[in-house]
Each structure stands twice: as C-alpha cells, then as structure tokens.
Scaffold this motif. Sequence first.
Motif, PDB file in Angstrom:
ATOM      1  N   PHE A   1      26.419  43.345  49.458  1.00  0.00           N
ATOM      2  CA  PHE A   1      25.261  44.217  49.327  1.00  0.00           C
ATOM      3  C   PHE A   1      25.421  45.183  48.158  1.00  0.00           C
ATOM      4  O   PHE A   1      26.063  46.213  48.269  1.00  0.00           O
TER       5      PHE A   1
ATOM      6  N   ILE B   1      16.609  49.927  44.437  1.00  0.00           N
ATOM      7  CA  ILE B   1      15.996  49.838  45.767  1.00  0.00           C
ATOM      8  C   ILE B   1      14.731  48.988  45.694  1.00  0.00           C
ATOM      9  O   ILE B   1      14.476  48.154  46.574  1.00  0.00           O
TER      10      ILE B   1
ATOM     11  N   ILE C   1      15.693  45.526  45.655  1.00  0.00           N
ATOM     12  CA  ILE C   1      16.135  45.129  46.987  1.00  0.00           C
ATOM     13  C   ILE C   1      14.929  44.847  47.872  1.00  0.00           C
ATOM     14  O   ILE C   1      14.904  43.875  48.633  1.00  0.00           O
TER      15      ILE C   1
ATOM     16  N   VAL D   1      14.281  41.553  50.026  1.00  0.00           N
ATOM     17  CA  VAL D   1      14.183  41.613  51.486  1.00  0.00           C
ATOM     18  C   VAL D   1      12.866  41.021  51.965  1.00  0.00           C
ATOM     19  O   VAL D   1      12.821  40.238  52.906  1.00  0.00           O
TER      20      VAL D   1
ATOM     21  N   MET E   1      16.040  36.917  52.179  1.00  0.00           N
ATOM     22  CA  MET E   1      17.323  36.885  51.493  1.00  0.00           C
ATOM     23  C   MET E   1      17.994  35.534  51.623  1.00  0.00           C
ATOM     24  O   MET E   1      17.961  34.897  52.666  1.00  0.00           O
TER      25      MET E   1
ATOM     26  N   ALA F   1       8.304  52.383  51.354  1.00  0.00           N
ATOM     27  CA  ALA F   1       9.348  52.758  52.288  1.00  0.00           C
ATOM     28  C   ALA F   1       9.031  52.232  53.681  1.00  0.00           C
ATOM     29  O   ALA F   1       9.901  51.693  54.376  1.00  0.00           O
ATOM     30  N   SER F   2       7.763  52.364  54.088  1.00  0.00           N
ATOM     31  CA  SER F   2       7.387  51.870  55.410  1.00  0.00           C
ATOM     32  C   SER F   2       7.546  50.364  55.470  1.00  0.00           C
ATOM     33  O   SER F   2       8.045  49.815  56.450  1.00  0.00           O
TER      34      SER F   2
ATOM     35  N   LEU G   1       9.551  48.506  53.781  1.00  0.00           N
ATOM     36  CA  LEU G   1      10.973  48.211  53.843  1.00  0.00           C
ATOM     37  C   LEU G   1      11.480  48.364  55.268  1.00  0.00           C
ATOM     38  O   LEU G   1      12.157  47.499  55.817  1.00  0.00           O
ATOM     39  N   MET G   2      11.117  49.481  55.884  1.00  0.00           N
ATOM     40  CA  MET G   2      11.579  49.736  57.241  1.00  0.00           C
ATOM     41  C   MET G   2      11.054  48.696  58.212  1.00  0.00           C
ATOM     42  O   MET G   2      11.790  48.174  59.053  1.00  0.00           O
TER      43      MET G   2
ATOM     44  N   PHE H   1      10.047  45.671  57.655  1.00  0.00           N
ATOM     45  CA  PHE H   1      10.675  44.365  57.460  1.00  0.00           C
ATOM     46  C   PHE H   1      12.084  44.340  57.998  1.00  0.00           C
ATOM     47  O   PHE H   1      12.479  43.393  58.683  1.00  0.00           O
ATOM     48  N   ILE H   2      12.847  45.381  57.704  1.00  0.00           N
ATOM     49  CA  ILE H   2      14.251  45.324  58.084  1.00  0.00           C
ATOM     50  C   ILE H   2      14.431  45.432  59.594  1.00  0.00           C
ATOM     51  O   ILE H   2      15.373  44.882  60.151  1.00  0.00           O
ATOM     52  N   ILE H   3      13.495  46.116  60.260  1.00  0.00           N
ATOM     53  CA  ILE H   3      13.638  46.245  61.700  1.00  0.00           C
ATOM     54  C   ILE H   3      13.024  45.056  62.427  1.00  0.00           C
ATOM     55  O   ILE H   3      13.615  44.497  63.353  1.00  0.00           O
TER      56      ILE H   3
ATOM     57  N   ILE I   1       9.996  36.847  54.444  1.00  0.00           N
ATOM     58  CA  ILE I   1       8.939  35.862  54.650  1.00  0.00           C
ATOM     59  C   ILE I   1       9.507  34.460  54.762  1.00  0.00           C
ATOM     60  O   ILE I   1       9.166  33.694  55.646  1.00  0.00           O
ATOM     61  N   PHE I   2      10.397  34.142  53.859  1.00  0.00           N
ATOM     62  CA  PHE I   2      10.864  32.763  53.796  1.00  0.00           C
ATOM     63  C   PHE I   2      12.242  32.525  54.389  1.00  0.00           C
ATOM     64  O   PHE I   2      12.673  31.387  54.474  1.00  0.00           O
TER      65      PHE I   2
ATOM     66  N   ARG J   1       4.736  29.700  55.835  1.00  0.00           N
ATOM     67  CA  ARG J   1       4.962  29.648  54.388  1.00  0.00           C
ATOM     68  C   ARG J   1       3.686  29.334  53.652  1.00  0.00           C
ATOM     69  O   ARG J   1       3.404  29.875  52.611  1.00  0.00           O
TER      70      ARG J   1
ATOM     71  N   LEU K   1      18.781  50.598  66.115  1.00  0.00           N
ATOM     72  CA  LEU K   1      19.579  49.627  65.360  1.00  0.00           C
ATOM     73  C   LEU K   1      21.053  49.758  65.680  1.00  0.00           C
ATOM     74  O   LEU K   1      21.776  48.766  65.778  1.00  0.00           O
TER      75      LEU K   1
ATOM     76  N   LEU L   1      23.953  46.530  56.518  1.00  0.00           N
ATOM     77  CA  LEU L   1      22.887  46.428  55.525  1.00  0.00           C
ATOM     78  C   LEU L   1      21.586  47.008  56.053  1.00  0.00           C
ATOM     79  O   LEU L   1      20.923  47.795  55.397  1.00  0.00           O
TER      80      LEU L   1
ATOM     81  N   ILE M   1      19.553  50.267  54.677  1.00  0.00           N
ATOM     82  CA  ILE M   1      18.180  50.180  54.173  1.00  0.00           C
ATOM     83  C   ILE M   1      17.272  51.138  54.924  1.00  0.00           C
ATOM     84  O   ILE M   1      16.418  51.805  54.326  1.00  0.00           O
ATOM     85  N   VAL M   2      17.459  51.219  56.238  1.00  0.00           N
ATOM     86  CA  VAL M   2      16.651  52.165  57.013  1.00  0.00           C
ATOM     87  C   VAL M   2      16.912  53.582  56.522  1.00  0.00           C
ATOM     88  O   VAL M   2      15.986  54.381  56.361  1.00  0.00           O
TER      89      VAL M   2
ATOM     90  N   SER N   1      15.068  54.114  53.411  1.00  0.00           N
ATOM     91  CA  SER N   1      13.620  54.201  53.658  1.00  0.00           C
ATOM     92  C   SER N   1      13.245  55.567  54.201  1.00  0.00           C
ATOM     93  O   SER N   1      12.249  56.161  53.788  1.00  0.00           O
TER      94      SER N   1
ATOM     95  N   LEU O   1      13.170  58.009  51.469  1.00  0.00           N
ATOM     96  CA  LEU O   1      11.942  57.874  50.672  1.00  0.00           C
ATOM     97  C   LEU O   1      10.749  58.471  51.393  1.00  0.00           C
ATOM     98  O   LEU O   1       9.915  59.142  50.786  1.00  0.00           O
ATOM     99  N   LEU O   2      10.664  58.224  52.699  1.00  0.00           N
ATOM    100  CA  LEU O   2       9.547  58.761  53.467  1.00  0.00           C
ATOM    101  C   LEU O   2       9.533  60.281  53.408  1.00  0.00           C
ATOM    102  O   LEU O   2       8.501  60.908  53.189  1.00  0.00           O
TER     103      LEU O   2
END
Lengths: 308, 379, 299
Positions: free
Chosen positions: A60, A235, A238, A242, A246, A289-290, A292-293, A295-297, A303-304, B3, C92, C100, C104-105, C108, C111-112
């Motif tokens: 990372f 970022i 990234i 994301v 990935m 930012a939202s 990102l959050m 997606f990561i959560i 997507i792929f 997709r 989490l 990772l 990232i959280v 984020s 940033l928020l």
Amino acid sequence: MSKRALIIFLLSIPFLFILNHFISNPSLFSPYALQIIVLMGINAILAISWDLIAGVTGQFSIGQAGFMAIGAYSSAFLTLNYHIPLIFAILFSAFLSLLAGFLVGIPTLRLRGDYLAIATLGFGEIVRVAILNMNCLGGARGMKGIPILSSFFSVYLVLAISLWFCLSLLRSQYGRMLFSIREDEVASQMMGVDIVKYKVFAFALSACLAGIGGALYAHWTSFIHPDSFTFMKSIEIILMGVIGGMGTIYGAAIGGAIVTLLPEGLRLLLEQNPLLYQNKEFIRMLFFASLLMIFIILRPQGIFGKKE
Amino acid sequence: MRRALVIPLLSALFLAVFLSSCGKKQEEKTVKIGVILPLTGLQSTFGQSVRKGVELALEEVNKAGGVLGKQVECIIEDDESKSDEAQTVAMKLITKDKVHLIIGEVVSSSTLAIAPLCQRYKIPLITPSATNVDVTKTGDFIFRTCFIDDFQGSALARFAIENLKSKRAAILKDVKSDYSLGLASAFANTFKQMGGEIVNEQAYTAGDTDFRTQLTSMKASNPDLIFIPGYYTEVGLIIRQARELSIKAMLLGGDGWDSPKLIEIAKADADGTYYGTHFSPEEKEPRVQEFVSAFKKKYNEVPDALAALGYDTLRLVVDAIKRARTLDSEKIKEELAKTDNFPGVTGDITIDENRNAKKPIVILKIEGQKPTYFTTIKP
Amino acid sequence: MNLFLQQLVNGLAWGGIYALISIGYTMVYGVMQLINFAHGDVFMAGAFAGLVVANLLPNKTSFPSVILIFLSAMLFSTFLGILIERFGYRSLWKKNAPRLSLLIVAVSISLLLENGGLLIFGAAPRSFPQIIPLKNYSLGGILFTNLQIILILTSLFLMGFLHIIVMRTKMGRAMRAVAEDSEMAALLGIPRERILSFTFALGSALAGIAGVMVALYTPQINPLMGLLPGLKAFVAAVLGGIGSIPGAMLGGFVLGEAETLVSAYLSSSYRDLLAFLVLILILLFRPQGLLGKGAVEKI
C-alpha cells in the motif's frame, strides 16, 4: 499474450492515429471535451501504476504523486530548456522514475502495512518539498510555459501500451508471483519466491508508469506546480484504483476515467445554483471522501474486483 | 454492479458533459467577457474588490446601451487563489463559454499561468493588477492596466531613502509569489544604487503563519526599515509578530498590502507603516469622486485600489471594443494596444509598446488603523 | 549566541504544540494500531470551536472568558474524537478489517472534516481574537512573550497530568493493558470499547487545547491548518517511539527545535522537508523510535 489480444492492440494504433486528427481539431470537436478525454487517459495511466503496486502486489503505497512529480518535472525541464522531442523526454523521465522506484523499493522492503504507507507518503512529500526549493525548476512559483506536446494520440497510445503490458504481466509467471506476495508474504517466501526481487521490481515499474503519466500531464497542462503533487494527489489516485477494483488493472483504468468525469458532472449540476457553485471545490472533495468511505466499507473490491 | 453497466454509464456521463458544451453556436446575443478572480482563499479580498469594481462598471456600461448594440455579459469564475485552478477556469472560459476577452487575474503568479493559454487561443487578456514585468512579455495578446514592479520597486526604494531616510534595509519576501520576488529585487537594486545597504534578506512561503524565526534573524542585523513585498494575509501577521519581538524598524510594502484585512489582522501594530498602491479615494479629481460616490451608493463602502482598477479595466475593455467596431479578437487586440490617455479613476491610462500602463504610485500611511493618503510618485 | 538561544525559545513553543498533538496519535496507535489521520483536523476543530465561543463573549480578556474558551475547545474536540472513533473506526476494527481499509477511512474522515470546515467557514484565514494581551519579558537579552511561556508551561503541565492518568489510575492501567495485548485484555474482562473511547477522548482533548494555543500564538486559523502540523506531530510520535507517551513528548520537542533551527540557519522552506526526512530515516534505521520498546514487526 494471446494472438487475438495482440492483434487488437496493433490495430488500435492506426485507429487512434486517425481518431486523433478528428478529435484534436477544434472546429470539429469541442476542445473542452478533448481536455476531459485526455485527462481521463492520463489519470487511467496513473491509476494503473498504483494498482500495480497496491492492488496486485499488496504494497500500500501513498507516494504516487512523488513519482508523478519526478516524471513531470524532469521531462518538462528537458523540453523547456533543450527543446527535446517529447518521446525522448518521456524516456528520460521514465528512466528517472524507474530509478526512484528502486530507491524507494529497496529500503522499504522490511516495512509493513501502515509503516510502508507512511514511508511512501514521506517520500512523496520529500520529493515535493525538494522541488519547491529548486529554483531551476521554478520552485514555489511553479514551471510555466511547458510546450504542449501531449495529444490524444500520445496519451492513449501510452495507455494502450501500459494496459497491454500490465495485463500480460498479470497473466504471466511474474504476475502470479506478485499476487502470491499480496496474499501472504511469509508463506510465499517459504515457498522460495524471491520477494526482494519481485517487490522491488513492482515498485520500480509502478514508479516508472507514474512518471510517464506525470510527463504526459506536464506537457498537456503546460504549467506545473509542487502544489499539484501533494499527497492529496496520491489519495486521488488511490480513489481511482479503489473504485475501479484493486488488482484488475483495467478496473483501475476505468476508475481513472470515472474520477476524472465526476468533477465535471458535479460542475454541471452545481452551475445552476450560484451559492453551491462557489463552494464547488469543497463539495467535490466531500463527495470524493464520502465515495471513498462508502466503497471501502461497503464494497472494498471496487467495481470490477473480485471479493476475496 | 454488473460489469456491463459501467461502460454505458460512463459513456452516458461523458456524453452529458460533452453535449452541454456544444450547441452554443447561435448568433452571440451578448458580448461575453470572462473574469478570473481569487474570490476565495489567501487573496480573496483582492478578488472581491475587483469584482465589485467590474460589476459597477458593467452596470453603467449596460445602462448606457452596452457596446456594438449588444449588452455586455461578464462570466465571473473563482480560482480560489490557486494558479492551477486559474488555468482550469481559463480553459473552461475559452473553450466552453467561448468568451471574447478575459479580464484577469489579480496576482502575477496566476496571470503568468493563464497568459500562455490566452496567447495560444488568441483571446485578449487584460489584468487589472498583476505587476510582475514578465506577465506582458508572454505575447501580444496580454495587457495590463496597472504599473509594473520595476517602477513600483524603484519608486518605493526612492521613497524609503528620500522620505523615510532609511539607510539599512532588510527584505522579507514570499518565495511562492512572482510578484514578491520581482518587487523585492527591483527595490533592492534601486536602494543599493542610491547608496543604501541591504543588511538582511529572508524568505517565507505564502500560507505560513509563524515568521518569528525569520524576524529574529533580521532583528540581529539591526535594520532601520523592513521591506515586505508580500500579500496582506501574511503581512498582517508579520507586522504583528515583528512588533511582538520588539522590532522597532519602519515597515514598508507594496500594493499587495492593500486590503482592510491587513489592518484587521495587525490591529494597532499597523499604525505608522507605509505602502504603495494604485489609488486613493481621497483624490480630489471629479471623476474619482464620482466613482467613489457611485461605489458607496451601490456597495455602502469606500472603494479601494483593486475595485478602482477593476472598474477602469472593464471600461477600458468596452472602449477598446467600441473603437474596434467588431468582436474580432485581432482588432480588439490592436485597439487595446493603441489606448491613449483613457480617463481612468486610477489615472490616465496609456498602453505603451510593452502593453503596460505608465501610471503614478500612491503612497499611503496607516494611521489610527486607517490608510491615509501620504504622497504620489510619478513615473 | 544570543540569536541561537532566542531561536531555541521560538522552537520550544512549537515543540510543546507538536508534543500535545502527537500524544493523541501515539495513544491511539497503541491501543488500535491505527494511524488516526483525522487527528490533525480535531486539532483544527478545537481552534475553530474556540473562535466561535470567543466571538460570542463580550469581555474576551477576562480570566473566566479565557478559561471558557479553552474549555469549550477541549470539550468540542473530545466530543468530535469520540464521534470519529465510534462511527468511523469501531465497526472496521471489530471486524478486523485490513489495515488498508482503516487507513483509507482515516484519510476520508480527515477530508470530510477539512472540507466541512471549508464549507462552513470559508477558505480565507480567520483572525483569532487576542484574549491574552501580549507582554514581553527579557531574560539575559532573550525575549520571551507571556504567550510562549504559557504555551510551554501548559504543555508540560498537561503532559504531566496525562502521565499520572496513564500510570496511576485504573483507566490508565486498562489502557496500557489493551495496548499491550488487546485479546488478553478482553478475556480479562476489560471493556475494550470503553477504553477506546477514553483513549480517543484524552488525545482529542489535548489536541483541542493545542488548537486554541496555536490560534493565540499565530494568530490566524483556517480549516486546513491541521494537515501539516498533524503530519509533523505524527512524525514526532514515530520519532519518539510510536506507542510510547514519553516518546511522543520527547519527539515533539525534538522536532519543534530541529525545525526552528533548520529554518533559522538554512532556509524556512526546508522546514517541512525536515519532518519527512526524519520520518524516513527513523523508519529505515530505528523504526521503534528513540524511546520505543520492542521490535517492530519487520521480517
């Protein structure tokens, strides 16, 4: 690499060339749209570079902006002062960023997770502050008047080559090694994988690609400034990786396209309301930012990507 | 998410963005002028002032019938006091909004960033206040309605030596700003030529908030004057911290100081300092007083130098278009270059062969936490 | 020599500030192995909370007003810190999500907070009212402002106070237990969630106070002011040994001084470079930091 894929790739070259003549002509095609398309291509290249080291190899890194800056400034320095054709400038900056990738990959071999992330962040910032202090590169005022040598053709050609190269890499022996490092470094080391060689290789390649992206970027926007290469840029890259997913490479490219289009779409929406439009930059960042959050959560595989 | 959905979604989004930029090829009903300003960020008061001046002029021009039988429309964009954002909005104004001319930017660094773009697309660019000499050197489509830093720096140096009787000066400059660096070196050259000594030179970066390190080093060299060619946000803090460190030297600056925010930050410490700028609302000339009262009527405040420059610039642009009798950018450019003694509120504006304006500099002194007129230095 | 000493004094003030902020980083890393990127923005939030309160008070310079301003900043930051832990990280962390994701959280959230602040307060820097009128003192030719003295003394006092909490109280013992071995601590019946909130609360409180102090010292605040000091405070924590509170304090002061000296004798633009250079060097040659204990997972 399969024959069919090779043929598709080779055919795309003249296709891009012809398309370029149509797209780059301001009376035939909106220069505004051209701007967006080219940036999409450049961001796709950057996203791929990150996916290679983080998605595929599991390291990372938050330092892509640093490699991008090296590529941008080194190539711009050459074209601005010595009027070298773009291709040579890009080759030079690719080489320089490759070196940088080695320089970063080797010492960080022993670092894990958070520590690696922070070290790469630190590297990116060191590059940026170093450039900030170099007057020959414009320092804090930035570098202006870079000849605009990038075009739709050059950017998408590089993108096609990178996609072809990285996708072939993934399917090869090398790619399998990299994936194994991502899955379990200790185990793969026990199985005899030379993780030193592969990790450093991945870093160098990722850096090289980011540097090329940076060079293309500099020769498109004509003005670069250390402020464009902060870790916020890393970022952003990234985020592209994301969202796209990935480890898939092509996902990263799509992610790059999406992240480039979103601010423009947002701009369109907000244009109607002057109060919101004034704050468009902050709203854009809040949105990112939202995203990102979320997606990561909720969907860390993007997507792929495939769910682990 | 399947997709298969992504590609069509992406294309749809792209088409939406793309199409919105097309279809504007009908007969232009208005004269479109793009305006790029720092409405937010570190130089926001400059942008806000210029905007007020521009909008007042716009109102007057349109009430009088516009130009070439069309109303004038200003598309105002904020670049957040960032040079790369300035580039992005310049691109948008030129390629998407298809403006005929651009007024901008306010600070030299951002103007230098957008000048090559305007030159390349042959859109005349006129800056109301960027004073760095390199701005107009970019090309023949780039103009300015204010003086340049060669003149400003040397005038301020002369002022320092003759009026303030300074012999040992120190300079604290902003390395992020072309304006600051250019002005600092112009000042230093003349100061040394006239027999003064530059005893110390320090630097900071725009955005910094603590200057005590640099000021402490400066204090040790014992200057009688500190020249601070920076922008008001940092200068306000510098003035305050200098007095906090018991530095008794005189403080002098350029037009980057001209903002009410400077006094708001420095408070009583600002008293007794001097700076140069383009305009003083105390000028007795009738056209200045008319402008001041019109401005007060519309905005309920007294105009500062940037508002005055914005006002003059828009009126000059409209005048050039009138003289050109067409919206063709080549002709407008030629007429701008031929401007001779245009009556502005910041002085008579004549554009010279370098596309700069030769104008006097006004020195203001801050007393009782208000800027007051001190003297004028002619070119 | 005088000049050198004077610059040292300038460095002490920033050292204290970095120390206060870095304590928060180190404590959270100790119990969660998480780099709370949003911590710098909690510092910023404290400064703004102080601004809002200060602007509401009619008699700003009176002693009770000053206390009120500091208190409200501290309370607001504490509240914010607890919120962030509860809604940002906790789910989490309990799921044992990959590092990772947590990182990232964290970014984020940072940033928020920043862009939220930008939206509410605008990007132009705001002046902070001078609630403590300036007084100069001279000692052997070296100037101190009362503000610098207050800053340094407050930092030291708060650190001492924190030390007592961590070493002498039950909560503190529980914190150390969770930091040492989280699973074991849970088995022993220590309420991990409550300790987490407590840790965040403590760190954020300190950051909030640091925020107001910087607001008084500089005296200008803007929503992005937490970014760089946050990163530097993190470097200070690593320098001192991440997970070690005395380490964070030491790291803070060392970094503050080093920065000032570099800025004074080389150039102010190298100031930021130093922090990252130190970071890389420490990570490469002594990842456990100056006071750190035990080997960091390296392999």
